[in-house]
Design a protein around this motif. Structure first.
Motif, PDB file in Angstrom:
ATOM      1  N   UNK A 143       9.108   1.202  -4.746  1.00 46.48           N
ATOM      2  CA  UNK A 143       8.226   2.207  -5.330  1.00 46.48           C
ATOM      3  C   UNK A 143       8.716   3.583  -4.887  1.00 46.48           C
ATOM      4  N   UNK A 144       8.065   4.624  -5.380  1.00 41.95           N
ATOM      5  CA  UNK A 144       8.542   5.980  -5.106  1.00 41.95           C
ATOM      6  C   UNK A 144       7.725   6.734  -4.054  1.00 41.95           C
ATOM      7  N   UNK A 145       6.502   6.250  -3.741  1.00 45.35           N
ATOM      8  CA  UNK A 145       5.662   6.944  -2.764  1.00 45.35           C
ATOM      9  C   UNK A 145       4.874   5.947  -1.942  1.00 45.35           C
ATOM     10  N   UNK A 146       4.458   6.376  -0.756  1.00 44.64           N
ATOM     11  CA  UNK A 146       3.670   5.512   0.128  1.00 44.64           C
ATOM     12  C   UNK A 146       2.362   5.082  -0.525  1.00 44.64           C
ATOM     13  N   UNK A 164       2.946   2.168  -2.673  1.00 44.18           N
ATOM     14  CA  UNK A 164       3.130   0.962  -1.864  1.00 44.18           C
ATOM     15  C   UNK A 164       1.788   0.329  -1.547  1.00 44.18           C
ATOM     16  N   UNK A 165       0.810   1.146  -1.195  1.00 42.36           N
ATOM     17  CA  UNK A 165      -0.524   0.625  -0.881  1.00 42.36           C
ATOM     18  C   UNK A 165      -1.160  -0.031  -2.101  1.00 42.36           C
ATOM     19  N   UNK A 166      -0.921   0.545  -3.282  1.00 39.86           N
ATOM     20  CA  UNK A 166      -1.481  -0.041  -4.504  1.00 39.86           C
ATOM     21  C   UNK A 166      -0.885  -1.418  -4.771  1.00 39.86           C
ATOM     22  N   UNK A 167       0.430  -1.547  -4.613  1.00 39.81           N
ATOM     23  CA  UNK A 167       1.092  -2.830  -4.868  1.00 39.81           C
ATOM     24  C   UNK A 167       0.605  -3.893  -3.883  1.00 39.81           C
ATOM     25  N   UNK A 207       9.731   1.885   0.012  1.00 36.55           N
ATOM     26  CA  UNK A 207       9.667   3.182  -0.663  1.00 36.55           C
ATOM     27  C   UNK A 207      11.048   3.810  -0.725  1.00 36.55           C
ATOM     28  N   UNK A 208      11.425   4.280  -1.927  1.00 36.61           N
ATOM     29  CA  UNK A 208      12.607   5.131  -2.104  1.00 36.61           C
ATOM     30  C   UNK A 208      12.191   6.256  -3.037  1.00 36.61           C
ATOM     31  N   UNK A 209      11.973   7.414  -2.478  1.00 42.68           N
ATOM     32  CA  UNK A 209      11.438   8.533  -3.236  1.00 42.68           C
ATOM     33  C   UNK A 209      12.346   8.907  -4.410  1.00 42.68           C
ATOM     34  N   UNK A 210      11.700   9.051  -5.577  1.00 48.20           N
ATOM     35  CA  UNK A 210      12.403   9.532  -6.767  1.00 48.20           C
ATOM     36  C   UNK A 210      13.478   8.623  -7.317  1.00 48.20           C
TER      37      UNK A 210
END
Length: 307
Positions: A241-244, A247-250, A285-288
């Motif tokens: 995902x792109x943001x922390x 990640x919480x949603x997943x 997480x890997x931003x962008x």
């Protein structure tokens, strides 16, 4: 199967705007789930081949991301640009094309898809999908006449891919457009993609189905491990995902969402691979990443694939 002197085989691109049922159509023709499906546009990101075989011939269907309106260079993400390039590139080297549209609807994106195919010079078969949703079937005739006006189609076929209606006529019309030659793949082959790739796609399908409204395009899947162990496949998968906050949603409360996503994906894998699957999942997480060309290549978005 291929000893028949009149046997025909060739590549057929499946083109259309997002969410018209291209992947459902390919799965129905192949007779197996080789392309993931959800109600979210742009679920299909990768080009893949679905191989459909009959005694009379073999159609190698080139599944592609849906064509969508180009955004400005400054606003279009690397992912969107990549998907449009992939869809346009699918026309190269094919023998025919299916233009898939939604019954009762024709808009600028449908027109752009037709112009792309018409300019390529390949025979174009119009597939009017989802006719089961049209209550007034008499309304189809003026719609078909309007769509065909001023355009050249090898044939026109109203179908319901979901209910597998109208497909026999479609196949009978497509096969004569292909070269007379032996089968390009073994009769039992259903796709050119590996089980490793399919496992990633089946997990991503569940992400799109369960989180499409919250995270429509912010996730991708990378398979870190795939080992066959005595009749069982042990698969280790990373959901990026792109943001922390994503990640919480997943993961969900107490890990419940991730557990449900993994369980449903595992059942799909077992059905397709015809064996037990042990699936482990992590979220990182890997931003962008979706707007990073290097990240896209690292995650397997490979433009070099062609028919």
């Amino acid at each position: 199967m291929t000893e028949n002197a009149s046997f025909r085989a060739g590549h057929v691109a499946v083109i259309g705007r997002p969410n018209v049922g291209k992947s459902t159509l390919i799965n129905a023709l192949v007779g197996a789930k080789v392309s993931i499906v959800s109600n979210r546009p742009q679920t299909t990101r990768h080009r893949l081949l679905g191989v459909a075989s009959w005694p009379e011939g073999q159609i190698v269907l080139v599944d592609t991301p849906g064509l969508h309106r180009e955004q400005g260079k400054a606003t279009a993400s690397a992912m969107h640009r990549w998907m449009n390039r992939s869809a346009r590139g699918a026309v190269e080297g094919v023998d025919a094309a299916l233009l898939v549209v939604e019954a009762g609807r024709w808009d600028d994106e449908d027109g752009a898809a037709y112009e792309l195919l018409h300019a390529s010079g390949v025979p174009v078969v119009l597939v009017v999908n989802q006719v089961d949703r049209i209550k007034d079937k008499a309304a189809l005739l003026p719609y078909l006449a309007k769509v065909a006006e001023g355009r050249t189609f090898a044939s026109v076929h109203p179908v319901s891919a979901l209910k597998r209606k109208g497909l026999d006529g479609l196949v009978a019309a497509v096969l004569p457009l292909l070269p007379t030659q032996p089968a390009l793949y073994d009769e039992d082959t259903i796709t050119d993609r590996s089980e490793r790739f399919l496992a990633a796609e089946l997990l991503r399908e569940q992400l799109m189905r369960q989180l499409g409204a919250e995270l429509p395009y912010a996730t991708t899947v990378e398979i870190e491990g795939f080992v066959d162990d005595g009749g069982m496949s042990r698969i280790a998968a990373v959901i990026w995902v792109e943001r922390d906050g994503q990640k919480a949603i997943v993961i969900g409360k107490g890990g419940a969402r991730l557990k449900e996503i993994g369980a449903k994906a595992r059942l799909q894998m077992e059905r397709l691979f015809d064996r037990k699957v042990f699936l482990e999942t992590w979220v990182r997480v890997r931003e962008g990443w979706s707007d990073d060309e290097a990240a896209l290549r690292a995650f397997g978005y490979d433009e070099s694939r062609s028919p």
